[in-house]
Design an enzyme around this catalytic site. Structure first.
Site, PDB file in Angstrom:
ATOM      1  N   ASP A 118       0.803  -1.225   0.000  1.00 16.66           N
ATOM      2  CA  ASP A 118       0.000   0.000   0.000  1.00 16.66           C
ATOM      3  C   ASP A 118       0.835   1.274   0.000  1.00 16.66           C
ATOM      4  OD1 ASP A 118      -2.681  -0.567   0.041  1.00 16.66           O
ATOM      5  OD2 ASP A 118      -2.735  -0.915   2.199  1.00 16.66           O
TER       6      ASP A 118
HETATM    7  C1  GLC Z   1      -1.964   0.435   4.877  1.00 17.25           C
HETATM    8  C2  GLC Z   1      -0.585   0.006   5.247  1.00 17.25           C
HETATM    9  C3  GLC Z   1      -0.038   0.839   6.312  1.00 17.25           C
HETATM   10  C4  GLC Z   1      -0.143   2.275   5.941  1.00 17.25           C
HETATM   11  C5  GLC Z   1      -1.571   2.623   5.685  1.00 17.25           C
HETATM   12  C6  GLC Z   1      -1.647   4.040   5.275  1.00 17.25           C
HETATM   13  O1  GLC Z   1      -2.863   0.051   5.820  1.00 17.25           O
HETATM   14  O2  GLC Z   1      -0.569  -1.294   5.718  1.00 17.25           O
HETATM   15  O3  GLC Z   1       1.297   0.506   6.575  1.00 17.25           O
HETATM   16  O4  GLC Z   1       0.354   3.047   6.971  1.00 17.25           O
HETATM   17  O5  GLC Z   1      -2.089   1.807   4.676  1.00 17.25           O
HETATM   18  O6  GLC Z   1      -2.894   4.563   5.375  1.00 17.25           O
HETATM   19  C1  GLC Z   2      -1.852  -3.813   5.306  1.00 17.56           C
HETATM   20  C2  GLC Z   2      -3.023  -3.789   4.400  1.00 17.56           C
HETATM   21  C3  GLC Z   2      -2.791  -4.671   3.201  1.00 17.56           C
HETATM   22  C4  GLC Z   2      -1.491  -4.352   2.546  1.00 17.56           C
HETATM   23  C5  GLC Z   2      -0.358  -4.370   3.542  1.00 17.56           C
HETATM   24  C6  GLC Z   2       0.936  -3.904   2.955  1.00 17.56           C
HETATM   25  O1  GLC Z   2      -1.742  -5.053   5.924  1.00 17.56           O
HETATM   26  O2  GLC Z   2      -4.182  -4.210   5.077  1.00 17.56           O
HETATM   27  O3  GLC Z   2      -3.831  -4.516   2.273  1.00 17.56           O
HETATM   28  O4  GLC Z   2      -1.269  -5.286   1.550  1.00 17.56           O
HETATM   29  O5  GLC Z   2      -0.671  -3.537   4.618  1.00 17.56           O
HETATM   30  O6  GLC Z   2       0.950  -2.562   2.655  1.00 17.56           O
END
Ligand code: GLC
Ligand code: GLC
Length: 814
Positions: free
Chosen positions: A486
């Site tokens: 993400d």
């Molecule tokens: C996702 C990611 C996280 C990040 C967030 C931002 O949930 O896992 O690490 O901080 O998005 O909104």
């Molecule tokens: C968090 C989010 C997932 C994403 C991951 C890595 O676990 O829920 O959707 O793939 O962060 O950013």
């Protein structure tokens, strides 16, 4: 038995026993199964809600609270002027005994002070919209004692976000009623709500409170409520401010005597025409019926027994007995339990997820299904179809949907280009487990073409096509807003602190590409081709395989860096995750996905990539996401560079992706290495590290601080993580090698060389298999023979069509 200074596992009872109220973070349990859920910490803190933690919150929770689990279902005692609480806190009186047992869907608290012992047992009964608590109080003294016992909960005014913000309104709207031993919370019932809540006690009470300030006192706290100190309720009705519910029981206990009080905290819905008993008096009939189900010890115990039986039923579909106690405990109990928690709650409500934010993620929820399809296949079928319904005809998908409405979440939108192919994973996994190919023929429109008749299979085709219709300059898949990571936001370019990295996209460069999606496409594109085979779609299967082959060639040409796979190309066409970079030279995700897809095993590159992971990414507690970490913010790379080094996606151990490397190691046949990695990031293998780890030892946390962090080894964000499903899937299918496939159960273990034998009991499509795997020559991989009920079979697939009933399977490795 004592495994660390905070507690130990009690496997016979499927419980974790916490021996101090002062754990490094609140160690919680989840109660609830069928729509009503509660967070329960080891001091009875936390809150509950019906279906939606934002819109139907029953009890109040304050964010950024100290400690985080403040507020909960408190049961206070005042005996001879000494006060304490049945959950161990929030009163900090030193107790003579404290124990919290978190079990499958229930929590039990046993405390004692000055010879007064209490056992609080809390659970959400099956098919019930409420929490039930039994408080048993025993006088272990040889003289009679008077125990003033007080319950306490604080109501949330339903909409949890509004409840924490809109004080000018909310401090005037709160309304309650009291009748007999029940306190009713009816805020907004007079206008648009068709639901209220109640808190009841099965014994006649000696007093009640409904206003927080009356109960606590203006300058007191949860630790020393005025009413408890006075041993006297105020019996006043709240008008606005902060409504609560508290019952008072003055109990005279003879030496050795035990009393039992049962409390029900329930949610009730009524038909609009049935709301009122008389003017301004709510219809309480459903409440009386609700309470009656649990108003004796016998009924209470029956319900608890039903819950235990429910869990036994869920957990007995896979039972393992291996030389590793930690693995057995994880797979037989806690990992499956956590998987069901992600089924019920996705990423919505924990002490790290506020419950007022996101809905069900397309990516997360598809992946989660691989952890519980063997337990709740019918529910998984529905979940997959719900997800499929928020897909567009071009194959893209809303990134999230809201659980109450099941509509795509327009605020978040789409353009996360890994999303589509996760639908192939969940669907393939579901069919392999159940054999139910009818899901493919289920009629299902795309979100943007509601009037066009389509079937679910068309959605898989759309997913597949979405990738090949969105390729960049190297022929690799365009990343869109982000892929699985993400925080790799290659089309965002944000310099504005108030905008979200996830939802901000400045055009699409049509340049930024993801090697991870390329690997994902090869892996699940091959799976799509196999589904086409099942349907006899020879041409479509051939087309799919040709596209996959093309993608493999593209990865070979533009995705290989020399010693590992590149991660991505940014919007300027520059490499990310290459030896040419100063920072972020290597990333875990593209290694995981290209290797799980089978790329590079024939020419040594797979081993090379795995060895690079080992030398560049391995830390004591798992494999870090990338290295070296980014030390500066870079708007071309996005949020990942916003994190301090060693945390979260910037070189944290993001446990969710660690199993991908474990799978790859098993594909390479390196069982010792695979198991070593698995045991690093799985907290059940390291109970002795808990002071450092901080979060619960019985479940995965999303992240453990990596080797470059200021404080390596600290975990955060426990419970709601894709690590749960992926770890279970990896351990059962790739390490223990019991792999459901379309035509049967495929047996292909890859284990530590020092395992001589192990056993797996597996229910699969109506048959039960009791599988013993012997490893006389100490190998990691290789099946030389399989006998089913004493008869040798050809190959290593136990054809499901030939078997029903119960079978003994003996596998010999060599
Ligand atoms: C996702 C990611 C996280 C990040 C967030 C931002 O949930 O896992 O690490 O901080 O998005 O909104
Ligand atoms: C968090 C989010 C997932 C994403 C991951 C890595 O676990 O829920 O959707 O793939 O962060 O950013």
């Amino acid at each position: 038995m004592q495994e660390n200074e905070y507690g130990y596992f009690d496997d016979a009872n499927r419980e974790f026993v916490i021996t101090t109220p002062y754990t490094p973070t609140p160690w919680i349990n989840y109660l609830g199964n069928d729509g009503f859920y509660a967070l329960m910490s080891n001091t009875a803190g936390g809150y509950c809600f019906y279906r939606d933690p934002k819109f139907r919150r029953l009890t109040r929770y304050r964010y950024n609270n100290i400690p985080a689990d403040s507020g909960g279902r408190y049961f206070y005692f005042n005996v001879d002027g000494e006060t304490w609480a049945a959950g161990g806190r929030p009163v900090d009186t030193k107790l003579d005994k404290y124990e919290c047992r978190h079990g499958m869907g229930y929590s039990k608290f046993n405390v004692e002070k000055n010879g007064i012992e209490s056992t609080l047992t809390s659970f959400v009964p099956l098919k019930t919209t409420g929490e039930v608590h039994r408080l048993q109080i025993t006088n272990n003294n040889d003289v009679a004692k008077t125990v003033d016992s007080f319950s306490f909960i604080e109501w949330c005014l339903w909409n949890a976000e509004d409840d924490g913000a809109n004080f000018q309104r909310n401090l005037s709207t709160g309304e309650v009623e009291v009748e007999k031993n029940t306190i009713f919370h009816k805020t907004e019932f007079r206008e648009r709500r068709n639901h209220y809540a109640f808190y009841s006690c099965n014994r006649d009470i000696d007093g009640f409170d409904t206003d927080r300030q009356d109960f606590i006192g203006t300058y007191n706290s949860f630790a020393n409520p005025k009413v408890v100190a006075d041993a006297q309720s105020t019996n006043k009705i709240a008008h606005g401010w902060s409504p609560i519910a508290s019952h008072h029981n003055k109990l005279e206990l003879a030496p050795g005597e035990t009393v039992s009080l049962i409390y029900v905290l329930g949610y009730v819905e009524v038909e609009p025409e049935d709301k009122w008993e008389s003017k301004a008096v709510i219809n309480k009939k459903p409440t009386w019926a609700f309470q009656e189900q649990f108003d004796t010890d016998e009924k209470f115990e029956n319900e608890l027994a039903k819950l235990e039986a429910y869990w036994t039923g869920l957990l007995e579909n896979i039972v393992v007995d291996t030389p590793s106690d930690s693995l057995n405990r994880s797979l037989n109990i806690w990992n499956q339990y956590q998987n069901m928690t992600t089924f019920n709650l996705s990423r919505s409500a924990s002490f790290y997820e506020s419950g007022i934010g996101r809905g069900m993620g397309f990516r997360d929820s598809n992946q989660d299904t691989i952890g519980f399809t063997h337990m709740v296949p019918g529910e998984v079928r529905q979940r997959i179809l719900d997800l499929s319904a928020i897909q567009m005809s071009d194959g893209s998908a809303y990134h999230q949907y809201q659980p109450l409405t099941k509509k795509g979440n327009a605020n978040v939108g789409g353009n996360f280009n890994d999303d589509p192919m996760w639908l192939v994973l969940s669907t393939a996994n579901y069919i392999k487990e159940t054999g139910d190919t009818s899901i493919l023929d289920q009629e299902l429109a795309f979100e943007d073409t509601p009037d066009v008749k389509n079937i679910h299979f068309d959605h898989l085709t759309a997913s597949f096509n979405h990738v090949i219709n969105n390729l960049g300059p190297h022929g690799l898949p365009l990343i869109g807003r982000a892929d699985w990571n993400d925080c790799l936001n290659l089309n965002c370019f944000s310099t504005e602190p108030n905008e979200s990295y996830q939802t901000t996209q400045r055009g699409d460069s049509k340049v930024a590409e993801s090697v991870m999606i390329a690997g994902q496409f090869v892996l699940y594109g091959n799976e799509y081709a196999r589904i086409c085979d099942l349907r006899g779609l020879t041409d479509e299967a051939a087309r799919a395989r040709a596209e996959v082959a093309k993608m493999v060639a593209t990865v070979d040409q533009h995705g290989w860096d020399g010693e590992w796979f590149i991660r991505a190309y940014d919007s300027r066409g520059e490499k990310i995750g290459s030896n040419e970079n100063e920072e972020g030279k290597i990333f875990i995700e593209s290694q995981g996905f290209c290797l799980m897809a089978g790329i590079g095993y024939d020419d040594g590159r797979a081993i090379q990539a795995l060895d690079s992971v080992n030398s560049m990414l391995l830390a004591e507690h798992g494999i870090v996401l990338n290295n070296p970490p980014f030390s500066e913010y870079n708007k071309f790379i996005g949020e990942i560079t916003s994190y301090p080094q060693g945390y979260k996606e910037n070189a944290g151990i993001f446990t969710h992706n660690n199993p991908w490397i474990v799978v790859a190691e098993t594909m390479a046949g390196r069982g010792d290495q695979a198991f070593d990695y698995f045991s690093r990031f799985t907290p059940l293998f390291r109970p002795q590290d808990m002071a450092k780890h901080k979060t619960e030892p019985y479940c995965y946390s999303q992240m453990i601080a990596g080797k470059d962090a200021a404080i390596p080894g600290e975990a955060k964000n426990s419970w709601l993580t894709g690590a749960a499903a992926w770890s279970f899937y990896t351990a059962t299918q790739y390490i223990l090698g019991i792999m459901p496939d379309y035509s049967g159960l495929l047996i292909e273990p890859c284990i530590p060389t020092d395992w001589t034998t192990y056993n797996v009991k597996r229910n699969f499509r109506g048959a039960s298999y009791d599988i013993t795997i012997n490893n006389p020559n100490g190998v990691s991989k290789g099946v030389v023979s399989i006998e089913v009920d004493g008869n040798a079979i050809e190959g290593n697939i136990i054809d499901f069509a030939t078997f029903s009933g119960t079978h003994k399977v003996v596998v010999t490795m060599g």
